[in-house]
Scaffold this active site. Sequence first.
Site, PDB file in Angstrom:
ATOM      1  CG  HIS A  19      -2.027  -1.095   1.002  1.00  0.00           C
ATOM      2  ND1 HIS A  19      -2.604  -1.786   2.048  1.00  0.00           N
ATOM      3  CD2 HIS A  19      -2.588  -1.607  -0.135  1.00  0.00           C
ATOM      4  CE1 HIS A  19      -3.493  -2.639   1.567  1.00  0.00           C
ATOM      5  NE2 HIS A  19      -3.500  -2.549   0.248  1.00  0.00           N
ATOM      6  CG  HIS A  42      -6.801 -11.238  -7.042  1.00  0.00           C
ATOM      7  ND1 HIS A  42      -6.138 -10.921  -8.213  1.00  0.00           N
ATOM      8  CD2 HIS A  42      -7.115 -12.549  -7.132  1.00  0.00           C
ATOM      9  CE1 HIS A  42      -6.043 -12.011  -8.965  1.00  0.00           C
ATOM     10  NE2 HIS A  42      -6.626 -13.009  -8.333  1.00  0.00           N
ATOM     11  CB  SER A 100      -5.972  -2.357  -2.737  1.00  0.00           C
ATOM     12  OG  SER A 100      -4.843  -3.049  -2.248  1.00  0.00           O
ATOM     13  CD  GLU A 118     -12.579 -10.925  -3.448  1.00  0.00           C
ATOM     14  OE1 GLU A 118     -12.662 -12.150  -3.212  1.00  0.00           O
ATOM     15  OE2 GLU A 118     -11.483 -10.314  -3.543  1.00  0.00           O
ATOM     16  CG  ASP A 143     -10.343 -15.196 -12.645  1.00  0.00           C
ATOM     17  OD1 ASP A 143      -9.775 -15.391 -11.567  1.00  0.00           O
ATOM     18  OD2 ASP A 143      -9.731 -15.146 -13.732  1.00  0.00           O
ATOM     19  N   GLY A 144     -10.623 -11.864 -11.781  1.00  0.00           N
ATOM     20  CA  GLY A 144      -9.902 -10.690 -12.258  1.00  0.00           C
ATOM     21  C   GLY A 144      -8.886 -10.996 -13.333  1.00  0.00           C
ATOM     22  CG  ASP A 164      -3.531  -7.699  -4.126  1.00  0.00           C
ATOM     23  OD1 ASP A 164      -4.452  -7.749  -4.969  1.00  0.00           O
ATOM     24  OD2 ASP A 164      -3.687  -7.218  -2.992  1.00  0.00           O
TER      25      ASP A 164
END
Length: 284
Positions: A19, A42, A100, A118, A143-144, A164
């Site tokens: 971050h 994510h 995030s 997510e 799904d990212g 991530d």
Amino acid sequence: MLAYRHAFHAGNHADVLKHLVLTQVLRYMGEKDKAYTLVDTHAGAGGYSVEGRYAQKKGEYAGGVARLWDAKDLPEPLQPYVELVKEFNPDGQLRQYPGSPALANLLMREQDRLRCYEIHPTDQRILASYLEPRANTQVFDKDGFSSLKAELPPPSRRAVVLMDPSYELKTDYGKVLAALREGLQKFPETVFLIWYPQLALLESNQLPQRLKATADQMAKKGWLHVRLTVTQPDDKGFGMLGSGMFVVNPPFTLHDQLKDCLPWLVEHLGQYDGASFLLEQQVS
């Protein structure tokens, strides 16, 4: 992976590094009037209680953000990040840690586009509710990795992608690399922020080198790699030693900003005498 909940790890040393980098990159992107898009592959739940049973189970935040909360000697590059965490806790006590998407929500302007992915149903619902008031924002239960291609290039042709995953499945390492390649093929100017855990695993050790090779071939503005090692393996040789961030097409200011605060992080977050950092870059 549906069993993974970031609430157990929120605010730990890995979140501090991740971050810190995210905050500096988004602040840089906001210096130009032109809008940009952030894609968080994510995204998690957005915010996490450090007083709840998940965070209290291991208390990882105590070895991370809690050590920055009241520090009087914070290096300047760390101050904006800590100020955002405090803004997320308006009563002045460290009770919640912003993930995030929450940090992005605090930093991004109304014209900037936020796209969050997510697949955990509970976290996705919490995040969607939290971000509902924000303009130019969408939260997907998809799904990212597989959705990234559709996001690039964005309308303004300024893009940041944060990847991530939990890496609890070893296939995540290959998916990160494939998503980076596909993303750079679609839009080589994209700023990619890739987090990874430092583990005693072949896949973890190989990932930075594979990312470098891809960025050397496909990125417009080179790459930056930062790693913070805070602890040793356990008696069986396992455990997360630290974490790294690999940034493709990094802001030109990022290297010096990290250089100014990494020694401080080693001193304050390190859990053994061998704690260390790595900072390297390749400029195209």
